[in-house]
Motif scaffolding. Structure first.
Motif, short mmCIF file in Angstrom:
data_model
loop_
_atom_site.label_atom_id
_atom_site.label_comp_id
_atom_site.label_asym_id
_atom_site.label_seq_id
_atom_site.Cartn_x
_atom_site.Cartn_y
_atom_site.Cartn_z
N LEU A 11 0.87 -1.18 0.00
CA LEU A 11 0.00 0.00 0.00
C LEU A 11 0.90 1.22 0.00
O LEU A 11 1.81 1.32 0.85
CB LEU A 11 -0.90 0.03 1.24
N ALA A 12 0.67 2.13 -0.93
CA ALA A 12 1.45 3.37 -1.03
C ALA A 12 2.95 3.08 -0.97
O ALA A 12 3.70 3.77 -0.28
CB ALA A 12 1.04 4.34 0.09
N ARG A 35 -2.12 -6.47 16.61
CA ARG A 35 -2.34 -5.11 17.09
C ARG A 35 -2.70 -4.17 15.94
O ARG A 35 -2.61 -4.56 14.76
CB ARG A 35 -1.10 -4.62 17.85
N ASN A 36 -3.09 -2.96 16.27
CA ASN A 36 -3.45 -1.98 15.25
C ASN A 36 -2.28 -1.76 14.30
O ASN A 36 -1.14 -1.64 14.74
CB ASN A 36 -3.82 -0.64 15.90
N GLY A 37 -2.57 -1.74 13.02
CA GLY A 37 -1.54 -1.53 12.01
C GLY A 37 -0.83 -2.80 11.58
O GLY A 37 0.04 -2.75 10.71
N ALA A 38 -1.20 -3.96 12.15
CA ALA A 38 -0.51 -5.21 11.82
C ALA A 38 -0.83 -5.70 10.41
O ALA A 38 -0.04 -6.43 9.80
CB ALA A 38 -0.89 -6.28 12.84
N GLY A 39 -2.00 -5.32 9.89
CA GLY A 39 -2.38 -5.75 8.54
C GLY A 39 -3.67 -6.55 8.48
O GLY A 39 -3.98 -7.16 7.44
N LYS A 40 -4.46 -6.55 9.54
CA LYS A 40 -5.69 -7.35 9.58
C LYS A 40 -6.68 -6.92 8.50
O LYS A 40 -7.20 -7.74 7.75
CB LYS A 40 -6.36 -7.24 10.97
#
Ligand code: ADP
Ligand code: MG
Length: 236
Positions: A11-12, A35-40
């Motif tokens: 991404l980007a 966790r947040n930002g892991a890629g879920k």
């Protein structure tokens, strides 16, 4: 049934998912914890065809669907409830959950059968059907979003952090609904992400951990790498 082979997603210009190797089977409830930002979210979007893979393949019953556009994935039986589930406020709950089926031209009798099957697991939906999509609490909205995903997701349902923001009693009800799906939709593969594993209320039959875009299978308490060691395979 669904096989992800050494998939990378950028991404980007940044690698967000890295050599993901996964096999998802009918009848599983799979938790994806990280966790947040892991890629879920990116993992779910890549399965839906909304985040294209840079490399790797997505195989459905052996058919390569890597480049198949998202709107044709729905016809393959994929349902998705994004984190920011949006219900159309000018439509009733019934219209909201039926709309994706109408877009896919599912025959009316088939739509009726699917609603009946969904109501077996989500009886709390029934009194909401005639109400406006705007007149729901957060917990009710999550149930409607789950129902809408189930209406088209006859093989796969992807739920992005559905437990987030639910009060404990509502989270338990949501967990009960996911467990009830195992009876009403025994062949369904349910994929549910969460950043806080304890919120999942033990709904899953299998747990995957995702960290910085790498997915690992949890096996009996231990966490095992599901991809080759970095020394065995060098990527970009
Ligand atoms: N549209 C985007 N453009 C660039 N980077 C993104 C975009 N969406 C997400 N990311 C980045 O990709 C990583 C994974 O994001 P995401 O899949 O949303 O994680 P999660 O759902 O686990 O919180 C994060 O580092 C995030 O900053
Ligand atoms: Mg997310």
């Amino acid at each position: 049934m669904l096989r992800i082979e050494s998939m990378h997603v950028d991404l980007a210009g940044h690698t967000v998912l890295r050599h993901v190797d996964l096999q998802l089977e009918a009848g599983q409830t799979v938790a994806v914890v990280g966790r947040n930002g892991a890629g879920k979210t990116t993992l779910l979007r890549s399965i839906m065809g909304l985040a294209p893979a840079r490399t790797g393949r997505l195989l459905l019953d052996g058919e390569d669907i890597t480049r198949k556009p998202a709107h044709r994935r729905a016809a393959d039986g994929f349902g998705y409830a994004p984190e920011d589930r949006v219900l159309l406020p000018t439509l009733s709950v019934m219209q909201n959950i039926v709309l994706p089926c109408e877009v896919l031209r599912v025959p009316r009798h088939e739509i009726r059968q699917r609603i009946d099957a969904v109501l077996v697991s989500l009886p709390q939906l029934e009194p909401m059907l005639a109400r406006s999509g705007a007149a729901l609490s957060g917990g009710q909205g999550k149930i409607v979003a789950l129902a809408r995903a189930l209406m088209v997701g006859v093989r796969f349902v992807l739920l992005d952090e559905p437990f987030q923001g639910l009060a404990p009693a509502l989270a338990r009800q949501y967990g009960d609904a996911l467990r009830a799906l195992r009876v009403s939709h025994p062949q369904l593969c349910v994929i549910v992400t969460e950043s806080n594993a304890s919120l999942l209320d033990a709904v899953q039959s299998r747990t995957l951990h995702i960290e910085r875009g790498a997915v690992r299978e949890e096996t009996g308490g231990a966490v095992r790498a599901s991809e080759p060691e970095p020394s065995a395979s060098h990527h970009g």
